[in-house]
Design a protein around this motif. Structure first.
Motif, PDB file in Angstrom:
ATOM      1  N   GLY A  75      10.066  15.488 -10.382  1.00  0.00           N
ATOM      2  CA  GLY A  75       8.545  15.454 -10.815  1.00  0.00           C
ATOM      3  C   GLY A  75       7.518  14.488  -9.987  1.00  0.00           C
ATOM      4  N   MET A  76       6.392  14.657 -10.233  1.00  0.00           N
ATOM      5  CA  MET A  76       5.266  13.621  -9.342  1.00  0.00           C
ATOM      6  C   MET A  76       5.545  12.135 -10.080  1.00  0.00           C
ATOM      7  SD  MET A  76       3.236  13.943  -6.886  1.00  0.00           S
ATOM      8  CE  MET A  76       2.518  15.669  -6.755  1.00  0.00           C
ATOM      9  N   THR A  77       5.523  12.151 -11.188  1.00  0.00           N
ATOM     10  CA  THR A  77       5.685  10.799 -11.791  1.00  0.00           C
ATOM     11  C   THR A  77       6.696  10.033 -11.290  1.00  0.00           C
ATOM     12  OG1 THR A  77       4.514  11.461 -13.735  1.00  0.00           O
ATOM     13  CG2 THR A  77       5.764   9.484 -13.826  1.00  0.00           C
ATOM     14  N   PRO A  78       7.908  10.362 -11.459  1.00  0.00           N
ATOM     15  CA  PRO A  78       9.091   9.227 -10.962  1.00  0.00           C
ATOM     16  C   PRO A  78       8.819   9.179  -9.206  1.00  0.00           C
ATOM     17  CG  PRO A  78       9.886  11.426 -11.317  1.00  0.00           C
ATOM     18  CD  PRO A  78       8.318  11.334 -12.018  1.00  0.00           C
ATOM     19  N   VAL A  79       8.370  10.104  -8.668  1.00  0.00           N
ATOM     20  CA  VAL A  79       8.417  10.037  -7.093  1.00  0.00           C
ATOM     21  C   VAL A  79       6.997   9.135  -6.804  1.00  0.00           C
ATOM     22  CG1 VAL A  79       7.622  11.225  -4.778  1.00  0.00           C
ATOM     23  CG2 VAL A  79       9.024  12.278  -6.463  1.00  0.00           C
ATOM     24  N   ARG A  80       6.075   9.071  -7.533  1.00  0.00           N
ATOM     25  CA  ARG A  80       5.112   8.154  -7.345  1.00  0.00           C
ATOM     26  C   ARG A  80       5.449   6.574  -7.814  1.00  0.00           C
ATOM     27  NH1 ARG A  80       0.030   9.842  -6.564  1.00  0.00           N
ATOM     28  NH2 ARG A  80      -0.759  11.964  -6.830  1.00  0.00           N
ATOM     29  N   GLU A  81       6.347   6.434  -8.830  1.00  0.00           N
ATOM     30  CA  GLU A  81       6.727   5.320  -9.175  1.00  0.00           C
ATOM     31  C   GLU A  81       7.783   4.711  -8.003  1.00  0.00           C
ATOM     32  OE1 GLU A  81       7.848   1.832 -11.224  1.00  0.00           O
ATOM     33  OE2 GLU A  81       6.181   2.979 -10.974  1.00  0.00           O
ATOM     34  N   ALA A  82       8.734   5.697  -7.391  1.00  0.00           N
ATOM     35  CA  ALA A  82       9.581   5.358  -6.531  1.00  0.00           C
ATOM     36  C   ALA A  82       8.838   4.874  -5.143  1.00  0.00           C
ATOM     37  CB  ALA A  82      10.594   6.331  -6.066  1.00  0.00           C
ATOM     38  N   ILE A  83       7.567   5.409  -4.947  1.00  0.00           N
ATOM     39  CA  ILE A  83       6.840   5.219  -3.514  1.00  0.00           C
ATOM     40  C   ILE A  83       6.152   3.868  -3.927  1.00  0.00           C
ATOM     41  CG2 ILE A  83       4.590   5.672  -2.414  1.00  0.00           C
ATOM     42  CD1 ILE A  83       5.374   8.780  -2.788  1.00  0.00           C
ATOM     43  N   ARG A  84       5.614   3.601  -4.994  1.00  0.00           N
ATOM     44  CA  ARG A  84       5.002   2.258  -5.436  1.00  0.00           C
ATOM     45  C   ARG A  84       5.990   1.259  -5.388  1.00  0.00           C
ATOM     46  NH1 ARG A  84       5.154  -1.454  -8.923  1.00  0.00           N
ATOM     47  NH2 ARG A  84       6.760  -0.520 -10.158  1.00  0.00           N
ATOM     48  N   ARG A  85       7.289   1.318  -5.775  1.00  0.00           N
ATOM     49  CA  ARG A  85       8.383   0.121  -5.654  1.00  0.00           C
ATOM     50  C   ARG A  85       8.564   0.064  -4.155  1.00  0.00           C
ATOM     51  NH1 ARG A  85      13.004   1.327  -9.685  1.00  0.00           N
ATOM     52  NH2 ARG A  85      13.754  -0.379  -8.735  1.00  0.00           N
ATOM     53  N   LEU A  86       8.872   1.115  -3.492  1.00  0.00           N
ATOM     54  CA  LEU A  86       9.239   0.988  -1.917  1.00  0.00           C
ATOM     55  C   LEU A  86       8.005   0.445  -0.783  1.00  0.00           C
ATOM     56  CD1 LEU A  86      11.363   4.151  -1.766  1.00  0.00           C
ATOM     57  CD2 LEU A  86      12.195   1.668  -1.560  1.00  0.00           C
ATOM     58  N   THR A  87       6.882   0.797  -1.471  1.00  0.00           N
ATOM     59  CA  THR A  87       5.622   0.017  -0.844  1.00  0.00           C
ATOM     60  C   THR A  87       5.690  -1.251  -1.082  1.00  0.00           C
ATOM     61  OG1 THR A  87       4.567   2.535  -0.831  1.00  0.00           O
ATOM     62  CG2 THR A  87       3.102   0.284  -0.650  1.00  0.00           C
ATOM     63  N   SER A  88       5.810  -1.726  -2.217  1.00  0.00           N
ATOM     64  CA  SER A  88       5.826  -3.222  -2.343  1.00  0.00           C
ATOM     65  C   SER A  88       7.101  -3.971  -1.628  1.00  0.00           C
ATOM     66  CB  SER A  88       6.003  -3.496  -3.891  1.00  0.00           C
ATOM     67  OG  SER A  88       7.214  -3.103  -4.465  1.00  0.00           O
ATOM     68  N   GLU A  89       8.021  -3.084  -1.241  1.00  0.00           N
ATOM     69  CA  GLU A  89       9.200  -3.839  -0.565  1.00  0.00           C
ATOM     70  C   GLU A  89       8.797  -3.646   0.801  1.00  0.00           C
ATOM     71  OE1 GLU A  89      12.750  -1.975  -2.150  1.00  0.00           O
ATOM     72  OE2 GLU A  89      12.172  -2.406  -3.923  1.00  0.00           O
ATOM     73  N   GLY A  90       7.773  -3.142   1.390  1.00  0.00           N
ATOM     74  CA  GLY A  90       7.533  -2.684   2.802  1.00  0.00           C
ATOM     75  C   GLY A  90       8.194  -1.805   3.360  1.00  0.00           C
ATOM     76  N   ALA A  91       8.881  -0.953   2.558  1.00  0.00           N
ATOM     77  CA  ALA A  91       9.543   0.026   3.319  1.00  0.00           C
ATOM     78  C   ALA A  91       8.647   1.390   3.503  1.00  0.00           C
ATOM     79  CB  ALA A  91      10.889   0.602   2.331  1.00  0.00           C
ATOM     80  N   LEU A  92       7.450   1.605   2.800  1.00  0.00           N
ATOM     81  CA  LEU A  92       6.612   2.538   2.920  1.00  0.00           C
ATOM     82  C   LEU A  92       5.307   1.961   3.017  1.00  0.00           C
ATOM     83  CD1 LEU A  92       7.725   4.935   0.300  1.00  0.00           C
ATOM     84  CD2 LEU A  92       8.067   5.437   2.702  1.00  0.00           C
ATOM     85  N   THR A  93       4.415   2.848   3.766  1.00  0.00           N
ATOM     86  CA  THR A  93       2.766   2.611   3.850  1.00  0.00           C
ATOM     87  C   THR A  93       2.255   3.750   3.760  1.00  0.00           C
ATOM     88  OG1 THR A  93       2.928   2.927   6.216  1.00  0.00           O
ATOM     89  CG2 THR A  93       3.015   0.686   5.354  1.00  0.00           C
ATOM     90  N   HIS A  94       0.879   3.600   3.051  1.00  0.00           N
ATOM     91  CA  HIS A  94       0.082   4.948   2.838  1.00  0.00           C
ATOM     92  C   HIS A  94      -0.541   5.415   3.767  1.00  0.00           C
ATOM     93  CE1 HIS A  94       0.873   5.542  -1.443  1.00  0.00           C
ATOM     94  NE2 HIS A  94       1.008   4.114  -1.750  1.00  0.00           N
ATOM     95  N   LEU A  95      -0.757   6.472   4.148  1.00  0.00           N
ATOM     96  CA  LEU A  95      -1.651   6.868   5.327  1.00  0.00           C
ATOM     97  C   LEU A  95      -3.028   7.543   4.669  1.00  0.00           C
ATOM     98  CD1 LEU A  95       1.098   8.715   7.489  1.00  0.00           C
ATOM     99  CD2 LEU A  95       0.074   6.585   7.733  1.00  0.00           C
ATOM    100  N   GLY A  96      -2.957   7.815   3.237  1.00  0.00           N
ATOM    101  CA  GLY A  96      -4.379   8.330   3.025  1.00  0.00           C
ATOM    102  C   GLY A  96      -4.018  10.041   2.790  1.00  0.00           C
ATOM    103  N   ASN A  97      -4.796  10.693   2.289  1.00  0.00           N
ATOM    104  CA  ASN A  97      -4.725  12.171   1.860  1.00  0.00           C
ATOM    105  C   ASN A  97      -3.432  12.343   1.197  1.00  0.00           C
ATOM    106  OD1 ASN A  97      -7.078  12.732   3.176  1.00  0.00           O
ATOM    107  ND2 ASN A  97      -6.248  12.920   5.099  1.00  0.00           N
ATOM    108  N   ARG A  98      -2.779  11.644   0.421  1.00  0.00           N
ATOM    109  CA  ARG A  98      -1.634  11.616  -0.452  1.00  0.00           C
ATOM    110  C   ARG A  98      -0.445  11.797   0.533  1.00  0.00           C
ATOM    111  NH1 ARG A  98      -2.382  13.931  -5.527  1.00  0.00           N
ATOM    112  NH2 ARG A  98      -0.717  15.270  -5.405  1.00  0.00           N
ATOM    113  N   ARG A  99      -0.267  10.993   1.483  1.00  0.00           N
ATOM    114  CA  ARG A  99       0.770  11.102   2.388  1.00  0.00           C
ATOM    115  C   ARG A  99       1.198   9.477   2.786  1.00  0.00           C
ATOM    116  NH1 ARG A  99      -1.302  11.827   7.504  1.00  0.00           N
ATOM    117  NH2 ARG A  99       0.661  12.571   8.498  1.00  0.00           N
ATOM    118  N   VAL A 100       2.409   9.439   2.771  1.00  0.00           N
ATOM    119  CA  VAL A 100       3.040   8.233   3.172  1.00  0.00           C
ATOM    120  C   VAL A 100       4.009   7.979   4.447  1.00  0.00           C
ATOM    121  CG1 VAL A 100       3.259   7.329   0.737  1.00  0.00           C
ATOM    122  CG2 VAL A 100       5.119   8.409   1.591  1.00  0.00           C
TER     123      VAL A 100
END
Length: 251
Positions: A75-100
């Motif tokens: 679901g969208m909620t656990p995926v968003r949470e995973a993205i948030r955690r991995l962004t804080s770890e420097g493994a992902l960055t946001h591109l805008g338009n709901r893309r990472v």
């Protein structure tokens, strides 16, 4: 006065039975088992983390959040949470338009990662060598054998996973959780670029120093084990640098 043995009792199904002999109600087991299952948000985080670590998401490749929910079957909620955690770890960055995206390594970033790895990983290896046992050595050898089989098959995903497992097993043996956790985050930063290296040079052309390291462990040579790991780390980072620059693989 005669001594009487006192026996504790409990009620079960309307009968009095000795305490401790009650049967477990099987109807409670599913709930108990459910309580120890990995929470869905943690499961999604771990799956997405592995996708990044082993290069399933290429550096610089944009992916939509909706695309990740499909890939992870979540679901969208656990995926968003995973993205948030991995962004804080420097493994992902946001591109805008709901893309990472997975950040692309720069030469400056590579130098920092190399310095950190060459500082921490040999120290963890020395500590692991001091705690090495025959059973642990056998497990490491089995892991390295699986790695070599993946190389022979040209299995990039298998190679990357077993290479990570080989190093992670060593660092776990060091019993230095703060350093080991730091190194694990470093691997999350450069791991995706190893897929680029494999794609450019092929798994069969990637030398390592695992055999020398196993020999040092077998001999109980703590100092040599640290030196060999330092060489293995430097070799790997040089391969990544060459791949980024489009140069022939260094030997």
């Amino acid at each position: 006065m005669q001594n009487e043995m006192l026996q504790a009792t409990a009620k079960q199904d309307g009968k009095t039975v000795p305490m401790g002999s009650e049967k477990t109600d099987s109807r409670l087991l599913p709930a108990a088992e459910a309580a120890v299952k990995t929470p869905i948000h943690q499961h999604v985080y771990e799956r997405l983390r592995k996708m990044i670590l082993f290069g399933d998401l290429a550096p610089g490749q944009g992916v939509t959040i909706q695309g990740l929910t499909t890939a992870l079957d979540a679901g969208m909620t656990p995926v968003r949470e995973a993205i948030r955690r991995l962004t804080s770890e420097g493994a992902l960055t946001h591109l805008g338009n709901r893309r990472v995206t997975v950040p692309e390594l720069t030469h400056t970033g590579l130098e920092e990662l190399g310095f950190m790895r060459e500082t921490l990983e040999p120290e963890l290896t020395r500590r692991a060598a001091e705690r090495m046992t025959e059973g642990r050595l056998t497990a490491l050898n089995d892991c390295d054998t699986a790695l070599n089989h993946a190389i022979d098959r040209g299995d990039v995903g298998g190679y990357l996973m077993q290479n990570y497992n080989f190093h992670a097993m060593i660092y776990d043996l060091a019993e230095a959780p703060i350093m080991a956790a730091t190194v694990d985050r470093l691997w999350l930063r450069f791991g995706p670029s190893l897929r680029v290296v494999c794609g450019r040079y092929g798994t069969s052309n990637l030398p390592d120093k695992h055999a020398e390291l196993m020999a040092a462990f077998s001999a109980g040579n703590v100092t040599l084990a640290g030196e060999v790991m330092a060489g293995d780390v430097a070799q790997g980072m040089t391969q990544i640098r060459a791949a980024l620059d489009g140069l022939p693989i260094p030997r």
